[in-house]
Design a protein around this motif. Sequence first.
Motif: not given
Length: 567
Positions: A493-508
């Motif tokens: 869910d785009p509103q779940d910013t904490a859950a999204r960030q771990e994936h952004f961290d890996l990608i970046q």
Amino acid sequence: MHPLIRRTRTRRAASAAVAAAALLVTAACSSDSGGDGGGSGTDADTLVAYTGQAGDYQANFNPYSPTTIEGPGTIFEPLFYFNQARDQEPVPRLGTEFSWNDTGTELSITVREGVQWSDGEPFTAHDVVFTLEMITEHPAMNGTGYSGTAEAIDDTHLVVRFDEPAYMDGPQVLGRIWIVPEHIWGEMSDPATDTVQEPVGTGPFVLDEFKPAAFTLAANPDYWDGEPELKKVRFVALSGNQAGADALKAGTVDWQTGPVPDIHNVEKNYPGYRAITVPLNQIALLSCSSAELGCTGPQTDPAVRQAIYYAMDREQINSLAFENTASEISPGFALPGRDSAVISQNLENPTAPMTADAARSARLLEDAGWTKGGDGIYEKDGERLSLTVSVVTGWTDYITAVDVIGQQLKAAGIEIIPQQTSWNEWSDSRGMGNYQLLIDSLYQGPAPDPFYLYSYFFSTATTAEVGESANPNFARFSDPEVDAALEALKQTDPQDTAARQEHFDLIQTRIEQNMPYIPVLTGGTTSEYHAEKFSGWPTTDDLYAFPAVWARPDHSQIFINLKPAGE
């Protein structure tokens, strides 16, 4: 409720919003062209546009072709129009409403009634389903990585189903897929490669006249939202940036996106014109990076790509090539400013160094087994660290950037050999992987979220082996961990910013380590436009569309908002 999952209701397309830059046009923010076109829009309701096409136009209006010259937004429409530069609700185009089910696995879409294709045939939800099935069957057309199953409920309703939650696919399906007529495209032998010379669409414009040096679109008199007040758009070919500046001075071009001398004083130097600069697309040296997928050359070594990254003096590049209109870039390719909240704290450099680090560059190469030869250029196993970099003839700011980078890299023991080519040749080489380095920019997605850029340029699903067309992961980057993170983001869910960030961290962090696209700067995209001839242009206060003449479908949103002066 988050704008990606809320239901939207019909509004006139003239209200504010914008979508991503066209999937298939990543032309530099300085794009220029060769050819003997030109000519003036003497009629008060004709806009003369200079997109940066290098060389004569070759008639191809297939919106899914890497060499398309026009179509997305103007001739072929998306369902909705998303603003990539501002967080605004999507504007209805062929669609009027959409909603997700509670689990994010079904996207229900209502399409507009009473719409006709430009040949008079009716548009229905079945055309949307056909288009989605077509890009599924032809991977080269599937630049968004769409993986759903669509079903038409009736002529105005369809449902797109996904095996897993697919919230992030919403703006892709709704804003980045160009709907085509089943009664025509269903007869094509290979829609991925067939050129379309007589396009039939639902958009606000139709093809009026084509010549190699220029072609013209005319307002669609049967457009569902009413015939546009801008009656014609004439796309011309010029010989380069200087020719574009000369055309502005003479008043023979009404809109171009690219550099002009003394760019900060456009209103003084070009009476009747104004300029707007928006930082959005990220300038990079694209590398054919994957030896596993058939790339050859020193650039397949990650240490070489990293060494190039650290050897660049970005302050000097910005000053000499871009008149200081560019800005910092993150090596993880989240956009500084817009995406600051998600730039990973795990990156070694949240933004790329603006000055060169020659010692770091040398250490990277020497640790990877490169040694300096007698001519000062590194070598390894008998191979000199010499690379060709492709740039389009006439893109003078990018040509200058390559020259400046070449001087900087030579001092670091890396040889760069610029190769100027026509846009057609450059685009073909980029798509097929027949290059070592080339300069281009990475574009954003249909909504202001870095997920989309990652899904376009860093997904295995959007690349191909050398010799096959990649779209648009031209660097041939493939990483199972990145693919898994992208899949997880689609389901979050785009509103779940904490859950999204771990994936952004890996990608970046994986991007920074591998660097298939070597970051240069965030381009300040500057457009010069004829404010005295037309009203309704985007401004910094009302940035309803990304104002780049080559950005599709953004330019179409601007065209339908423009009015000839005095109206």
